[in-house]
Scaffold this active site. Structure first.
Site, PDB file in Angstrom:
ATOM      1  N   ASN A  28      -0.539   4.929  -1.579  1.00 39.99           N
ATOM      2  CA  ASN A  28      -1.313   5.700  -0.601  1.00 39.99           C
ATOM      3  C   ASN A  28      -0.868   7.157  -0.532  1.00 39.99           C
ATOM      4  O   ASN A  28       0.119   7.562  -1.134  1.00 39.99           O
ATOM      5  CB  ASN A  28      -1.333   5.022   0.777  1.00 39.99           C
ATOM      6  CG  ASN A  28       0.009   4.978   1.466  1.00 39.99           C
ATOM      7  OD1 ASN A  28       0.810   5.894   1.353  1.00 39.99           O
ATOM      8  ND2 ASN A  28       0.237   3.907   2.208  1.00 39.99           N
TER       9      ASN A  28
ATOM     10  N   VAL B  98       0.970 -16.467  -3.361  1.00 41.81           N
ATOM     11  CA  VAL B  98       0.824 -17.648  -2.498  1.00 41.81           C
ATOM     12  C   VAL B  98      -0.623 -18.132  -2.561  1.00 41.81           C
ATOM     13  O   VAL B  98      -1.573 -17.341  -2.463  1.00 41.81           O
ATOM     14  CB  VAL B  98       1.234 -17.313  -1.050  1.00 41.81           C
ATOM     15  CG1 VAL B  98       0.848 -18.443  -0.089  1.00 41.81           C
ATOM     16  CG2 VAL B  98       2.735 -17.036  -0.986  1.00 41.81           C
TER      17      VAL B  98
ATOM     18  N   GLU C  37     -10.049  13.885   6.263  1.00 41.37           N
ATOM     19  CA  GLU C  37      -8.873  14.384   5.568  1.00 41.37           C
ATOM     20  C   GLU C  37      -9.340  15.325   4.465  1.00 41.37           C
ATOM     21  O   GLU C  37     -10.321  15.041   3.754  1.00 41.37           O
ATOM     22  CB  GLU C  37      -8.099  13.177   5.048  1.00 41.37           C
ATOM     23  CG  GLU C  37      -7.545  13.243   3.682  1.00 41.37           C
ATOM     24  CD  GLU C  37      -7.058  11.861   3.184  1.00 41.37           C
ATOM     25  OE1 GLU C  37      -7.016  10.871   3.947  1.00 41.37           O
ATOM     26  OE2 GLU C  37      -6.732  11.789   2.001  1.00 41.37           O
TER      27      GLU C  37
ATOM     28  N   MET D 252      -0.191   9.796   4.391  1.00 42.11           N
ATOM     29  CA  MET D 252      -0.577  10.457   5.651  1.00 42.11           C
ATOM     30  C   MET D 252      -0.195   9.551   6.810  1.00 42.11           C
ATOM     31  O   MET D 252      -0.689   8.435   6.928  1.00 42.11           O
ATOM     32  CB  MET D 252      -2.074  10.757   5.682  1.00 42.11           C
ATOM     33  CG  MET D 252      -2.501  11.772   4.629  1.00 42.11           C
ATOM     34  SD  MET D 252      -4.276  12.095   4.669  1.00 42.11           S
ATOM     35  CE  MET D 252      -4.415  13.148   6.100  1.00 42.11           C
TER      36      MET D 252
ATOM     37  N   GLY E 164      -2.431  -5.509   8.686  1.00 41.30           N
ATOM     38  CA  GLY E 164      -3.655  -4.803   9.064  1.00 41.30           C
ATOM     39  C   GLY E 164      -4.815  -5.714   9.433  1.00 41.30           C
ATOM     40  O   GLY E 164      -5.796  -5.245  10.006  1.00 41.30           O
TER      41      GLY E 164
ATOM     42  N   GLY F  61       0.794  -1.226   0.000  1.00 40.44           N
ATOM     43  CA  GLY F  61       0.000   0.000   0.000  1.00 40.44           C
ATOM     44  C   GLY F  61       0.826   1.275   0.000  1.00 40.44           C
ATOM     45  O   GLY F  61       0.339   2.332  -0.417  1.00 40.44           O
TER      46      GLY F  61
ATOM     47  N   ASN G 267      -5.912   7.640   9.789  1.00 45.25           N
ATOM     48  CA  ASN G 267      -5.346   6.794   8.731  1.00 45.25           C
ATOM     49  C   ASN G 267      -4.489   5.708   9.379  1.00 45.25           C
ATOM     50  O   ASN G 267      -3.786   5.965  10.351  1.00 45.25           O
ATOM     51  CB  ASN G 267      -4.504   7.656   7.792  1.00 45.25           C
ATOM     52  CG  ASN G 267      -5.238   8.929   7.391  1.00 45.25           C
ATOM     53  OD1 ASN G 267      -5.563   9.748   8.244  1.00 45.25           O
ATOM     54  ND2 ASN G 267      -5.521   9.081   6.136  1.00 45.25           N
TER      55      ASN G 267
ATOM     56  N   HIS H 193      -9.110   1.805   3.484  1.00 44.75           N
ATOM     57  CA  HIS H 193      -8.492   1.385   4.748  1.00 44.75           C
ATOM     58  C   HIS H 193      -9.063   0.065   5.264  1.00 44.75           C
ATOM     59  O   HIS H 193      -9.662   0.027   6.336  1.00 44.75           O
ATOM     60  CB  HIS H 193      -8.700   2.462   5.822  1.00 44.75           C
ATOM     61  CG  HIS H 193      -8.114   3.802   5.506  1.00 44.75           C
ATOM     62  ND1 HIS H 193      -8.498   4.962   6.149  1.00 44.75           N
ATOM     63  CD2 HIS H 193      -7.160   4.173   4.617  1.00 44.75           C
ATOM     64  CE1 HIS H 193      -7.805   5.983   5.668  1.00 44.75           C
ATOM     65  NE2 HIS H 193      -6.998   5.538   4.723  1.00 44.75           N
TER      66      HIS H 193
HETATM   67  P1  FDA Z   1      -0.491  -3.997   2.369  1.00 43.27           P
HETATM   68  O1  FDA Z   1      -1.744  -4.036   1.573  1.00 43.27           O
HETATM   69  O2  FDA Z   1       0.269  -2.733   2.423  1.00 43.27           O
HETATM   70  O3  FDA Z   1       0.516  -5.122   1.831  1.00 43.27           O
HETATM   71  C1  FDA Z   1       0.103  -6.428   1.514  1.00 43.27           C
HETATM   72  C2  FDA Z   1       0.968  -6.945   0.351  1.00 43.27           C
HETATM   73  O4  FDA Z   1       0.738  -8.350   0.193  1.00 43.27           O
HETATM   74  C3  FDA Z   1       0.608  -6.302  -0.982  1.00 43.27           C
HETATM   75  O5  FDA Z   1       1.796  -5.817  -1.595  1.00 43.27           O
HETATM   76  C4  FDA Z   1      -0.022  -7.439  -1.791  1.00 43.27           C
HETATM   77  O6  FDA Z   1       0.197  -7.341  -3.179  1.00 43.27           O
HETATM   78  C5  FDA Z   1       0.641  -8.671  -1.195  1.00 43.27           C
HETATM   79  N1  FDA Z   1      -0.169  -9.896  -1.316  1.00 43.27           N
HETATM   80  C6  FDA Z   1      -1.504 -10.022  -1.153  1.00 43.27           C
HETATM   81  N2  FDA Z   1      -1.881 -11.297  -1.321  1.00 43.27           N
HETATM   82  C7  FDA Z   1      -0.760 -12.002  -1.607  1.00 43.27           C
HETATM   83  C8  FDA Z   1      -0.503 -13.374  -1.894  1.00 43.27           C
HETATM   84  N3  FDA Z   1      -1.492 -14.301  -1.896  1.00 43.27           N
HETATM   85  N4  FDA Z   1       0.765 -13.759  -2.176  1.00 43.27           N
HETATM   86  C9  FDA Z   1       1.783 -12.834  -2.171  1.00 43.27           C
HETATM   87  N5  FDA Z   1       1.596 -11.522  -1.889  1.00 43.27           N
HETATM   88  C10 FDA Z   1       0.330 -11.116  -1.607  1.00 43.27           C
HETATM   89  N6  FDA Z   1      -3.117   4.740   5.010  1.00 43.27           N
HETATM   90  C11 FDA Z   1      -2.563   5.740   5.751  1.00 43.27           C
HETATM   91  O7  FDA Z   1      -2.215   5.529   6.908  1.00 43.27           O
HETATM   92  N7  FDA Z   1      -2.404   6.990   5.199  1.00 43.27           N
HETATM   93  C12 FDA Z   1      -2.796   7.279   3.931  1.00 43.27           C
HETATM   94  O8  FDA Z   1      -2.610   8.418   3.462  1.00 43.27           O
HETATM   95  C13 FDA Z   1      -3.402   6.250   3.158  1.00 43.27           C
HETATM   96  N8  FDA Z   1      -3.877   6.485   1.896  1.00 43.27           N
HETATM   97  C14 FDA Z   1      -4.330   5.444   1.115  1.00 43.27           C
HETATM   98  C15 FDA Z   1      -4.676   5.665  -0.220  1.00 43.27           C
HETATM   99  C16 FDA Z   1      -5.039   4.601  -1.041  1.00 43.27           C
HETATM  100  C17 FDA Z   1      -5.426   4.845  -2.477  1.00 43.27           C
HETATM  101  C18 FDA Z   1      -5.056   3.279  -0.510  1.00 43.27           C
HETATM  102  C19 FDA Z   1      -5.430   2.099  -1.367  1.00 43.27           C
HETATM  103  C20 FDA Z   1      -4.723   3.062   0.818  1.00 43.27           C
HETATM  104  C21 FDA Z   1      -4.363   4.129   1.636  1.00 43.27           C
HETATM  105  N9  FDA Z   1      -3.984   3.917   2.962  1.00 43.27           N
HETATM  106  C22 FDA Z   1      -3.502   4.960   3.717  1.00 43.27           C
HETATM  107  C23 FDA Z   1      -4.079   2.580   3.577  1.00 43.27           C
HETATM  108  C24 FDA Z   1      -2.725   1.857   3.723  1.00 43.27           C
HETATM  109  O9  FDA Z   1      -2.024   1.876   2.495  1.00 43.27           O
HETATM  110  C25 FDA Z   1      -2.980   0.414   4.192  1.00 43.27           C
HETATM  111  O10 FDA Z   1      -3.640   0.472   5.433  1.00 43.27           O
HETATM  112  C26 FDA Z   1      -1.689  -0.389   4.352  1.00 43.27           C
HETATM  113  O11 FDA Z   1      -0.979  -0.473   3.133  1.00 43.27           O
HETATM  114  C27 FDA Z   1      -1.964  -1.796   4.859  1.00 43.27           C
HETATM  115  O12 FDA Z   1      -0.738  -2.396   5.218  1.00 43.27           O
HETATM  116  P2  FDA Z   1      -0.583  -3.972   5.315  1.00 43.27           P
HETATM  117  O13 FDA Z   1       0.812  -4.275   5.703  1.00 43.27           O
HETATM  118  O14 FDA Z   1      -1.685  -4.520   6.146  1.00 43.27           O
HETATM  119  O15 FDA Z   1      -0.875  -4.521   3.826  1.00 43.27           O
END
Ligand code: FDA
Length: 500
Positions: free
Chosen positions: A113, A244, A355, A116, A468, A109, A478, A440
């Site tokens: 993202n 996976v 925001e 923020m 998450g 993400g 956020n 989110h």
């Molecule tokens: P995250 O989603 O980051 O990482 C998971 C990874 O696992 C991904 O790279 C995915 O491709 C991979 N994956 C999934 N399934 C798999 C599989 N079966 N095999 C191998 N790999 C796999 N938050 C914030 O705090 N401030 C902000 O400004 C924003 N803004 C924002 C904008 C937009 C457009 C989005 C989409 C999201 C945000 N967010 C945000 C949210 C934030 O990005 C989000 O909460 C985190 O990235 C989540 O982190 P995680 O480590 O949980 O998973």
């Protein structure tokens, strides 16, 4: 490689995965990360790694033939565009009543993202993670996360005159006129770099409509911070374009993990099986939940608790836009990096943190766009669908009524005071609320319910959840700083107790 014997495998390279990899490597462990998305390091024919929001191409979306923009209408007509199907950086994953946006690639993400980087107020922490000691989070793990993420703050003097933040100043002025509290919000985007963008001394990224399809410059995404630090230990490998599909106990010790190597069309080009002594699920709230409910239902990990897949929430996300008066222009040049929020969380009648978002159309629109985070108590459940072999989420769009009601407690008074109206043309025809998507996703494998208090899947020693999905549906702000800080806390305990 197929048949590899690994001490530690991390599934996913977002916040949770990056923290786990760095800290395990620093503790002397060899760590293999596998990531479904691409390694975003090679420029396309235009000389850039990522495309911007005004001219999206295949790099924008994960395997779609048209864009699926969050704000996907203008003047009531769809302005999505045709693109070539490619393993692009932003996934809009559709469940029956909600689209969930997620990053795809090394960095998860953090690639897409808004950067923020918000630490929740300590007084609300008990409602976010009730089984976690707030003192250790605020004294140790939030500061550690902020340092690791390289969080910085906008220069407030510069902000007051920067043309690219006129939209934020208008958003602040109209909120304060109705008695609301606004607050500057830290970010991982390098604000010194942004100053150079505005001064035209560096190539533009945030000031060139780049954010949700990636930033070519300026943003300290995880590939520049935690993952770069992890690679620098020499003990970490990251393998992109590997999905996976199953995790099951191995014949001897450890776990057999099966994955598909995919090409940029999403086709499987090879299937590989490895054995790992310890496996960290870091595929994000949706990715980890889908993997776990599937493993349980198909008998690969039958002893996972029945709570796996439950407790999912959207951080109360709803989006809305207002149309300002003609004297409140929001600017044709807008930084895509938000720096200000309206903090109405103390309103017990309906807490919300909104925001003030950019609306980078490249022209003056007089619109103010907001992403509201609200306290929506509704929770969804992921379940395996044996008919399709996929995973469903039972979230209902109507459940966002709570979020809309909370957001109206901010924006109805602002509209009344300003004699302005909601835009009705951005989320559909005659539709005020962006209530059918989430940025989110949180929950699905909740800490101290589906795992122990540190993310261990107790019926399977050596399996951990560290993303998450541990957080039960809402972080009041956020989420990624909280995801990172919780991962820092949990991995410290896991290294101390399980890697002796
Ligand atoms: P995250 O989603 O980051 O990482 C998971 C990874 O696992 C991904 O790279 C995915 O491709 C991979 N994956 C999934 N399934 C798999 C599989 N079966 N095999 C191998 N790999 C796999 N938050 C914030 O705090 N401030 C902000 O400004 C924003 N803004 C924002 C904008 C937009 C457009 C989005 C989409 C999201 C945000 N967010 C945000 C949210 C934030 O990005 C989000 O909460 C985190 O990235 C989540 O982190 P995680 O480590 O949980 O998973």
């Amino acid at each position: 490689t197929d048949g590899a014997q690994l001490p530690v495998l991390v599934i996913g390279s977002g916040y949770g995965g990056a923290v786990a990899a760095l800290r395990l490597a620093q503790a002397g462990q060899n760590v293999a990360i596998v990531e479904k998305g691409m390694s975003w390091t090679t420029a396309g024919s235009d000389g850039k790694i990522f495309c911007n929001m005004l001219s999206p191409d295949g790099r924008s979306y994960w395997l779609r033939t048209t864009t699926d923009q969050p704000v996907s209408y203008f003047m009531g007509a769809s302005y999505n565009k045709s693109i070539s199907s490619y393993t692009g950086v932003l996934d809009s994953e559709h469940f029956s009543q909600i689209r969930i946006y997620q990053g795809r690639g090394i960095g998860g993400g953090s690639l897409v993202n808004g950067g923020m980087a918000v630490t929740p107020k300590q007084q609300y922490f008990g409602s976010i993670l009730p089984s976690v000691d707030p003192a250790e989070m605020y004294n140790t793990y939030y500061p550690r996360a902020n340092a690791g993420l390289r969080v910085n703050n906008v220069d407030q003097t510069w902000f007051e005159s920067a043309s690219c933040y006129q939209f934020a100043r208008v958003g602040r002025k109209t909120a304060q006129a109705s008695g609301f509290t606004t607050t500057f919000v830290p970010n991982v985007y390098d604000f010194n770099y942004m100053k150079q963008e505005l001064a035209n001394t560096a190539p533009r990224s945030a000031l060139n409509a780049e954010v949700i399809y990636g930033n070519n410059y300026g943003k300290n995404s995880l590939d520049k911070t935690y993952l770069a630090d992890a690679m620098a230990t020499g003990k970490v490998t990251i393998t992109p374009q590997h999905v996976v599909t199953s995790v099951a106990p191995a014949a001897g010790t450890g776990y057999t993990v099966t994955m598909n190597q995919i090409d940029t069309s999403g086709n499987t080009v090879a299937t590989k099986t490895v054995t790992a002594q310890k496996v960290f699920f870091a595929a994000g709230s949706v990715g980890t939940s889908k993997l776990l409910v599937t493993q349980k239902a198909t008998g690969k990990l039958p002893n996972l608790p029945s709570t796996v897949g439950t407790g999912w929430g959207n951080n109360g996300n709803v989006m809305v836009a207002r149309q300002n008066q003609a004297w409140d222009a929001t600017g044709s040049l807008q930084s895509c990096i938000p720096v200000m929020g309206i903090d109405n969380w103390a309103d017990t009648g309906g807490p919300a943190f909104a925001e003030i978002s950019p609306f980078p159309a490249g022209i003056e629109t007089f619109a103010s766009l907001y992403l509201a985070i609200t306290q929506n108590p509704n929770r969804g459940t992921f379940s395996y669908n044996s008919g399709t072999g996929g995973v469903d989420l039972n979230w209902q769009q109507a459940w966002n009524g709570v979020g809309i009601a909370a957001a109206k407690r901010i924006f109805d008074p602002i509209n009344a005071k300003q004699a302005t109206v909601y835009r009705t043309d951005l989320f559909g025809s005659n539709k005020v609320w962006g209530d059918d998507f989430a940025y989110h996703p949180l929950g699905g494998c909740v800490l101290n319910q589906s795992t122990d208090n540190y993310g261990r899947l107790q019926s399977y020693p050596g399996l951990y959840v560290i993303d998450g999905s541990l957080i039960p549906g809402c972080t009041t702000v956020n989420p990624f700083v909280t995801i990172t800080a919780l991962a820092e806390r949990n991995i410290e305990n896991i290294i101390a107790n399980d890697f002796k």
